[in-house]
Design a protein around this motif. Structure first.
Motif, mmCIF file in Angstrom:
data_model
loop_
_atom_site.group_PDB
_atom_site.id
_atom_site.type_symbol
_atom_site.label_atom_id
_atom_site.label_comp_id
_atom_site.label_asym_id
_atom_site.label_seq_id
_atom_site.Cartn_x
_atom_site.Cartn_y
_atom_site.Cartn_z
ATOM 1 N N HIS A 194 0.862 -1.182 0.000
ATOM 2 C CA HIS A 194 0.000 0.000 0.000
ATOM 3 C C HIS A 194 0.897 1.228 0.000
ATOM 4 O O HIS A 194 1.303 1.706 1.059
ATOM 5 C CB HIS A 194 -0.895 0.006 1.246
ATOM 6 N N ARG A 250 2.330 1.011 3.849
ATOM 7 C CA ARG A 250 2.252 -0.221 4.629
ATOM 8 C C ARG A 250 2.353 -1.438 3.722
ATOM 9 O O ARG A 250 1.907 -1.405 2.584
ATOM 10 C CB ARG A 250 0.927 -0.311 5.389
ATOM 11 N N GLU A 279 0.882 -5.060 3.517
ATOM 12 C CA GLU A 279 -0.152 -5.922 4.079
ATOM 13 C C GLU A 279 0.225 -7.353 3.750
ATOM 14 O O GLU A 279 0.566 -7.674 2.615
ATOM 15 C CB GLU A 279 -1.510 -5.584 3.473
ATOM 16 N N ARG A 319 -3.379 -11.629 9.615
ATOM 17 C CA ARG A 319 -3.178 -10.585 8.622
ATOM 18 C C ARG A 319 -2.528 -9.409 9.332
ATOM 19 O O ARG A 319 -3.007 -8.962 10.351
ATOM 20 C CB ARG A 319 -4.523 -10.184 8.010
ATOM 21 N N LEU A 375 -0.500 -5.514 9.049
ATOM 22 C CA LEU A 375 -0.168 -4.317 8.297
ATOM 23 C C LEU A 375 1.137 -3.795 8.866
ATOM 24 O O LEU A 375 1.180 -3.343 10.012
ATOM 25 C CB LEU A 375 -1.267 -3.253 8.451
#
Length: 140
Positions: free
Chosen positions: A17, A22, A24, A32, A34
């Motif tokens: 991202h 970030r 991910e 999950r 970030l």
């Protein structure tokens, strides 16, 4: 290369991202994470950052705005991010990334504490220029 042990979660998804800076990453155990680029950068597993033993780490400063400009897959066990500050020698294995995600809060708190103790800063504009050092052997 030491193979991954069977307990190591495997990423099912890795997304950069860029706008929010970030990474991910989703693992096959349902986790999950970030991970901010800055966090990844200051915890780079490269020798340059980690040094060659406990207490040999180089405290990374001024990485608040660092970007990941490229993500290079390494075999099927790691990724090698290329950072906007030219750092690209860190190999992030799946288990290392998993550990970073799992312990993110504690690691980040630890980093901020070390930064404070050293009188360091996250702001690139405030970092003093590196003192010239000889014989390191790193050429960029």
């Amino acid at each position: 290369m030491a193979g991954l042990d069977s307990n190591t979660p495997i990423p099912t998804e890795i997304i950069l991202h860029s706008s929010s800076k970030r990474l991910e990453i989703a693992f096959d155990d349902g986790s999950r994470f970030l991970l901010p680029f800055e966090f990844l950068r200051v915890y780079s597993p490269s020798a340059e950052v980690r040094g060659h033993g406990r207490g040999q780490e180089t405290l990374q400063q001024g990485k608040r705005d660092v970007d990941v400009v490229n993500l290079v897959p390494v075999g099927n066990y790691a990724i090698k991010p290329e950072f906007s500050d030219g750092h690209d020698s860190g190999l992030y294995s799946w288990d290392y990334l998993y550990m970073l995600g799992r312990d993110q809060e504690a690691l980040w708190a630890d980093y901020l504490e070390r930064l404070e103790r050293a009188g360091g800063t996250r702001d690139p504009a405030l970092v003093p220029p590196p003192a010239p050092r000889g014989g390191c052997g790193h050429h960029h």
